[in-house]
Design an enzyme around this catalytic site. Structure first.
Site, PDB file in Angstrom:
ATOM      1  CG  ASP A  18      -1.996   1.027   1.195  1.00  0.00           C
ATOM      2  OD1 ASP A  18      -2.157   1.669   0.146  1.00  0.00           O
ATOM      3  OD2 ASP A  18      -2.690   1.209   2.214  1.00  0.00           O
ATOM      4  CG  ASP A 116      -3.196   3.874  -3.638  1.00  0.00           C
ATOM      5  OD1 ASP A 116      -4.080   3.045  -3.907  1.00  0.00           O
ATOM      6  OD2 ASP A 116      -3.333   4.748  -2.757  1.00  0.00           O
ATOM      7  CD  GLU A 117      -5.531  -1.204  -1.781  1.00  0.00           C
ATOM      8  OE1 GLU A 117      -5.253  -2.092  -0.954  1.00  0.00           O
ATOM      9  OE2 GLU A 117      -6.535  -0.471  -1.691  1.00  0.00           O
TER      10      GLU A 117
END
EC number: 2.7.7.7
Length: 364
Positions: A18, A116-117
């Site tokens: 993350d 973003d993860e």
């Protein structure tokens, strides 16, 4: 009495990565003057008459209670010295792709959850590294060295625990949850921290006197099913650290597209065609990254009055050639009826996707 047997596969090695305050971190990286200052990704309410919402913010801004989905007006009231940035989503997507390429060095079993993860299954990784923690550290190092950003990592034997672990120590943390530690780890967590348990479910659990993982562990399966239906089955297993959901690297993509909204309306054909070209090249690059080809090209146009037109053309052969996508999208635009209103959004999408075929020309 159990409705279904408890099957707990603890043999896997799962990492959840993350990125830390991703959008804001990219802006700080590219503008050192922002370091140590509260940064909010969202339109400045002083320029929009108070309209707009916070997309995300950095950790400095979070000290003032600012968070995603908060109105920009409230964010400003909480921290008048906050620096508001509209955001460059094209840049964020490019950085996100750079990060995903780092993941692919270690495993092809990658499931992106957002820009973003992502989850990574490193049980049988490309480098033959036995320690998932070592791989997580290498990924953190690579992202910092090559991209200039930090991320937090969670390591465990399933996705549920890996996700919780990545949230446990931020920013730039790494948390390992072993099978022998899972019950203790979960017991201490507030129930609202359990991934996949929404606000309404939390309220219902609180009404039942369930506030922590330890409380949830004590509730019989049938009681949870009576109150939550099928979700009760999942809750019973979450409390015991059981989740056998695979990392789905083979998610079927139905389309790949790129669109942009413009603060300044587009009127001139040269400007419009230039933006169509950018979107077409973006789509071609994404097709390349995902090893896909497509047949149907879709152009989306939204005018200043919010009238939205979508038109598609299906080609006789598969392609991911940027020039061809640009040409077809441009031809589609030329075929639309003239509208004097300026354009606020343009999008190009490829559908009817298939996996790459070796003997097809893929020149971009």
């Amino acid at each position: 009495m159990l409705i279904f047997p408890l099957i707990n596969d603890t043999s896997r090695k799962i990492i959840h990565i993350d990125m830390d305050a991703f959008f804001a971190a990219v802006e700080e990286r590219d503008n050192l003057a922002l370091k140590g200052k509260p940064v909010v990704i969202g339109k400045d309410p002083r320029e929009t008459g108070g309209r707009g919402v916070v997309s995300t913010c950095n950790y400095e801004a979070r000290k003032y209670g600012i968070h995603s989905a908060m109105s920009s007006k409230e964010a400003y009231e909480r921290c008048p010295k906050a620096i508001f940035i509209s955001g460059n989503y094209e840049k964020y997507r490019t950085v996100g792709e750079q990060i995903r390429r780092i993941f692919k060095r270690y495993t092809d079993v990658v499931e992106p959850m957002s820009i973003d993860e992502a989850y990574l299954d490193v049980t049988n990784n490309k480098l033959g590294i036995k320690s998932a923690v070592k791989i997580a550290k290498l990924i953190q190092h690579d992202i910092w060295k090559e991209v200039g950003l930090t991320c937090s990592a969670g390591v465990s034997y399933n996705k549920f625990l890996a996700k919780l672990a990545s949230d446990f120590e931020k920013p730039h943390g790494l948390t390992l949850v072993l099978k022998e530690d899972a019950l203790c780890f979960l017991a201490k967590l507030p129930i609202e921290k359990f991934h996949g348990v929404g606000k309404k479910s939390v309220e219902k659990l609180h009404d039942m006197g369930i506030y922590t993982g330890q409380d949830l562990l004590a509730v019989p399966e049938m009681t949870l099913i009576d109150h939550f239906g099928r979700f009760g089955f999942d809750l019973y297993r979450k409390a015991r650290g059981i989740s056998n959901s695979p990392v789905k690297s083979d998610r079927i993509r139905k389309s790949i597209g790129s669109e942009r909204t413009y603060a300044k309306l587009l009127y001139q054909e040269t400007d419009i065609k230039a933006e169509i070209s950018k979107n077409a090249k973006r789509v071609a690059a994404l097709l390349q990254d995902h090893k896909k080809l497509g047949k149907t090209i879709v152009l989306k146009v939204r005018y200043a009055d919010f009238t939205t037109l979508t038109k598609r053309v299906t080609l006789p052969e598969l392609t991911r050639n940027a020039a061809q996508i640009e040409q077809v999208a441009g031809d589609i635009f030329d075929s639309l009826s003239e509208n004097p209103a300026g354009i606020r959004l343009l999008g190009v999408t490829m559908t009817n996707l298939e996996d790459k075929v070796a003997d097809i020309s893929l020149d971009l």
